[in-house]
Scaffold this active site. Structure first.
Site, mmCIF file in Angstrom:
data_model
loop_
_atom_site.group_PDB
_atom_site.id
_atom_site.type_symbol
_atom_site.label_atom_id
_atom_site.label_comp_id
_atom_site.label_asym_id
_atom_site.label_seq_id
_atom_site.Cartn_x
_atom_site.Cartn_y
_atom_site.Cartn_z
ATOM 1 N N ARG A 283 25.899 2.006 -15.899
ATOM 2 C CA ARG A 283 25.749 3.325 -16.519
ATOM 3 C C ARG A 283 26.506 4.425 -15.794
ATOM 4 O O ARG A 283 27.052 5.330 -16.438
ATOM 5 C CB ARG A 283 24.256 3.674 -16.591
ATOM 6 C CG ARG A 283 23.521 2.801 -17.586
ATOM 7 C CD ARG A 283 22.022 3.010 -17.520
ATOM 8 N NE ARG A 283 21.360 2.224 -18.561
ATOM 9 C CZ ARG A 283 20.046 2.173 -18.732
ATOM 10 N NH1 ARG A 283 19.253 2.861 -17.916
ATOM 11 N NH2 ARG A 283 19.516 1.448 -19.705
ATOM 12 N N HIS B 294 18.612 10.911 -16.982
ATOM 13 C CA HIS B 294 17.759 9.833 -17.471
ATOM 14 C C HIS B 294 16.754 9.306 -16.459
ATOM 15 O O HIS B 294 15.582 9.146 -16.778
ATOM 16 C CB HIS B 294 18.657 8.684 -17.955
ATOM 17 C CG HIS B 294 17.927 7.498 -18.487
ATOM 18 N ND1 HIS B 294 16.994 7.594 -19.510
ATOM 19 C CD2 HIS B 294 17.984 6.176 -18.150
ATOM 20 C CE1 HIS B 294 16.512 6.380 -19.784
ATOM 21 N NE2 HIS B 294 17.074 5.514 -18.959
#
Length: 598
Positions: free
Chosen positions: A283, A363
């Site tokens: 990510r 996140h």
């Protein structure tokens, strides 16, 4: 009036980690779960794509490959013994969930079905592998429901909508917690032999975030206020596929089913950067390259987003579907129902016929409360705090290092929630109740009385908005020293403004005005230490990408950073506190750090 309760063990938080811990601890101990939300509203329910375990149901796999991917994905800041425990235990933990009744998707042979996820590979990075066990794109929801049902069956005690404000630690022994009943603002002291913090993350310090409004890190801030360290707070993950402007997450599951990133020129740009894993790179890498495209003027229409495209004809053209197989609209609608619905509802875009605008969204916290592999909280020099445990996103084992792989959050909560719950139960068998200090609730009562009586000129919403802008603008995907110094200085100014709040609701019945003001104080503490830790680490590693120190520096920084608040006497958002940083070596078992290539 202060209410008092006594339990062998108190679990703070009712997400996957808390419920798994409560379930196992309750077999031998009298357990209470104290939770800010009704349990099935916990943030675990928002996890979509899957839970990693090397079952090998779809293709050959091994826990050693899973451990290696976790270590490499975390840019070698992962404690390798912890990664090995997690990868091994993941297999049993997933099978345990299956036996509890979790409705996993099935292969034609009746085995748990698995899909690909970013950074998970076969044979030590050779090719992508199907490792994510899934229940469509509602895996976290299913885990949460399954664990809650089993806790009810086990007769676990629940205190729902109780807001935990303080952790009672004296002489390196945890003695309980302090909480506010949201319904009537009464203060409750929970006396316990052992406490586990499983309260989730604190992403609401950022403006564009996948985190729910309630993820404000109150118990993490309480630990920090009590003089215990926080570990690796500079490492905050930005998920590459948040809905543009809103931050609502579109899971990596979409790319596991074949979705690809497209720039303004219609190019599948990840082929250029990551020729092996492409759109399923870790990510941190995907988020950085999305912004590289934007910076190069290849954002859609020159704006700060790109497309995620999972139209069946596009997936089939690029042969990016699972195993290179062709996909159909029917398959995608069945495999990704929530993701497709989110795009339709929040963007007005039908992903079956249109590409979806996405941008990185704040996140997940890789850092948090330092623990060992049994969930025991660590103070100075790895000294265990007796009776205090942590698990899940609020904890730092550290299995995520500088960057968490997708699906490893759900592995983390069930593996270390279970390990911590078992260890906690064994501790309770031999431990006695340590005496409670007479002043246990005084700090909480004083702070809430101060906020409730506050007649200043500042609104909590304005301060929160300014904090989120500072963090998003200056401590985001790309960072540099002058910007991060602006964030630190700005947050310290906001702390001064926080002491001049105006609160309209002075009542005690469901007073969210006061509660959200207290949450803001916690967020300011955590935002300050996050920005200061990022400024302190002069290298680029994983989710911490510095433009002024653009290389990884293993000579000076192959260490965890430990942040200590040096004063403040337990108060919230103290304006004149200082932060002391120390280093702790990374545990290396067999994988020596090397360049991350995919």
């Amino acid at each position: 009036m202060t209410q008092h309760h006594q339990f062998d063990a108190v679990i703070v938080g009712a997400g996957g980690a808390g419920l798994m811990a409560a379930l196992h601890a309750s077999k031998t101990a009298n357990v209470a779960v104290v939770t800010k939300l009704y349990p099935t509203r916990s943030h675990t329910g928002a996890a979509q794509g899957g839970i990693a375990a090397a079952l090998g149901n779809m293709e050959p796999d091994s826990w050693e490959w899973h451990a290696y991917d976790t270590i490499k994905g975390g840019d070698y800041l992962v404690d390798q013994d912890a990664a090995e425990f997690m990868a091994k235990d993941a297999i049993d933990a997933v099978l345990e969930l299956e036996h509890m009744g979790l409705p996993f998707d099935r292969t034609p042979e009746g085995k748990i079905e698995q899909r690909r996820f970013g950074g998970h590979t076969a044979n030590y990075g050779e090719k992508p592998v199907m490792r994510a066990c899934k229940a469509a794109d509602r895996t976290g929801h299913m885990i949460l429901q399954t664990l809650y049902q089993n806790c009810i069956k086990q007769k676990v005690n629940f205190f729902n909508e109780y807001f935990v404000t303080d952790i009672i630690v004296q002489d390196n022994v945890c003695r309980g917690i302090v909480a506010i009943n949201v319904a009537d603002s009464e203060v409750h002291v929970f006396h316990a032999k052992a406490v586990m913090i499983a309260s989730g993350g604190f992403g609401k310090m950022f403006k564009v975030s996948s985190n729910a409004h309630t993820l404000t890190g109150d118990p993490v801030a309480a630990i920090y206020r009590r003089g215990l360290p926080l570990e690796d707070m500079e490492f905050f993950q930005f998920h590459p596929t948040g809905i543009y402007k809103l931050g609502i997450l579109l899971s990596e599951a979409a790319r596991g089913e074949g979705a690809i990133f497209i720039n303004d020129k219609g190019e599948r740009f990840m082929e250029r950067y990551m020729p092996t894993l492409k759109d399923l790179a870790p990510r941190d890498i995907c988020s950085r390259y999305i912004y590289e495209e934007v910076r190069a003027g290849r954002g859609i229409g020159g704006k700060d987003y790109v497309y995620m495209d999972f139209r069946p004809e596009v997936i089939n053209k690029h042969k990016s579907g699972p195993g290179g197989k062709e996909v159909t609209r029917e398959h995608l609608e069945k495999a990704l129902p929530d993701i497709i619905e989110f795009a339709r509802v929040y963007l007005g875009v039908d992903p079956m016929t249109q590409p979806v605008p996405i941008q990185p969204t704040a996140h997940y916290a890789m850092g948090g409360i330092p623990t060992d592999v049994d969930g025991c909280v660590l103070a100075d020099n790895n000294k265990i705090v007796s009776g205090l445990y942590a698990a899940g996103e609020c904890a730092c084992v550290s299995v995520h290092g500088a960057n968490r792989l997708g699906t490893n959050s759900l592995v983390d909560i069930v593996v270390f929630g279970r390990r911590g719950g078992k260890h906690l139960a064994a501790y309770c068998k031999s431990a006695n109740f340590a005496p409670l200090p007479a002043s246990a609730a005084n700090d909480t009562i004083g702070e809430f009385d101060r906020i409730r009586a506050s007649k200043g000129t500042e609104r909590a919403a304005n301060i929160r908005n300014d904090m989120q802008n500072l963090m998003t603008n200056y401590v985001g995907v790309f960072r540099n020293g002058p910007d991060m110094q602006k964030a630190v200085d700005g947050i310290r100014e906001l702390k001064k403004r926080f002491k001049n709040l105006k609160v309209d609701d002075t009542g005690k019945i469901f007073n969210t005005d006061v509660l959200e003001s207290f949450e803001l104080g916690c967020l300011l503490d955590l935002a300050e230490v996050t920005a200061a830790a990022a400024l302190n680490r002069t290298e680029t590693r994983g989710g911490h990408a510095r433009e002024d120190y653009d290389k990884r520096d293993d000579v000076n920084w192959l260490n965890h950073s430990m942040a200590y608040r040096t004063d403040g006497k337990g108060d919230v958002a103290v304006t004149d506190c200082s932060i002391r940083f120390e280093k702790k070596p990374v545990v290396i078992t067999k994988y020596q750090p090397k360049e991350r290539k995919y």
